[in-house]
Design an enzyme around this catalytic site. Structure first.
Site, short mmCIF file in Angstrom:
data_model
loop_
_atom_site.label_atom_id
_atom_site.label_comp_id
_atom_site.label_asym_id
_atom_site.label_seq_id
_atom_site.Cartn_x
_atom_site.Cartn_y
_atom_site.Cartn_z
CE LYS A 44 -18.52 -9.12 -26.71
NZ LYS A 44 -18.48 -8.25 -26.48
CE LYS A 46 -20.60 -5.73 -30.39
NZ LYS A 46 -20.44 -4.75 -29.24
#
Ligand code: C2G
Length: 130
Positions: A44, A46
């Protein structure tokens, strides 16, 4: 028993997350939270400050949360909903429409995001603190 599920990273836990979890739990009797693994976070794009294990431990301590599982990939949601007899899938409305394919298996609810707080805002604001 009405079962609810939601997914997320839940890093640097804040009141926007708690608002989401509280409202999700109010939609049923049992709330499962699928927390993104560190590996899935990388997918993602992240990087969470807290590790998966620590984010899991924090979420498990919240009164609204009954069970915490790992979110390893984008594809597991149908299996999770079917295998865990989930009645309601909940996400913040920044995801509105993204998971409507689950309507075949359960209710899909997008809740208004809490304005004024986010993990990225916390990180940004702390950058300038002496
Ligand atoms: N959220 C919110 N209000 C905020 C911040 C977050 O309601 N101010 C909600 C998000 O909409 C999401 C949940 O809190 O439903 C968790 O947010 P994140 O940890 O940022 O999750 P995200 O990275 O969006 O991951 O497969 C779904 C993804 O794993 C969702």
């Amino acid at each position: 028993m009405k079962k609810v599920i939601t997914y997320g990273t839940f890093d640097l836990l804040h009141w926007g997350h708690i608002n989401l979890l509280k409202r999700a739990k109010e939609l049923g009797d049992h709330l499962t939270v699928a927390i993104s693994s560190d590996e899935f976070n990388a997918i993602k794009n992240k990087k969470s400050y807290h590790s998966f294990d620590n984010r899991k431990m924090i979420l498990e301590s919240i009164r609204y949360v009954d069970e915490v599982i790992a979110e390893e990939n984008w594809e597991q949601k149908v299996t999770d909903v079917v295998n865990r007899d989930i009645d309601v899938f909940v996400m913040g409305d920044d995801w509105k429409g993204e998971f409507d394919f689950l309507k075949e298996y359960c209710d899909v609810v997008y809740l208004p995001r809490t304005i004024g707080i986010s993990t990225s805002k916390i990180k940004k604001d702390l950058l300038h603190v002496k």
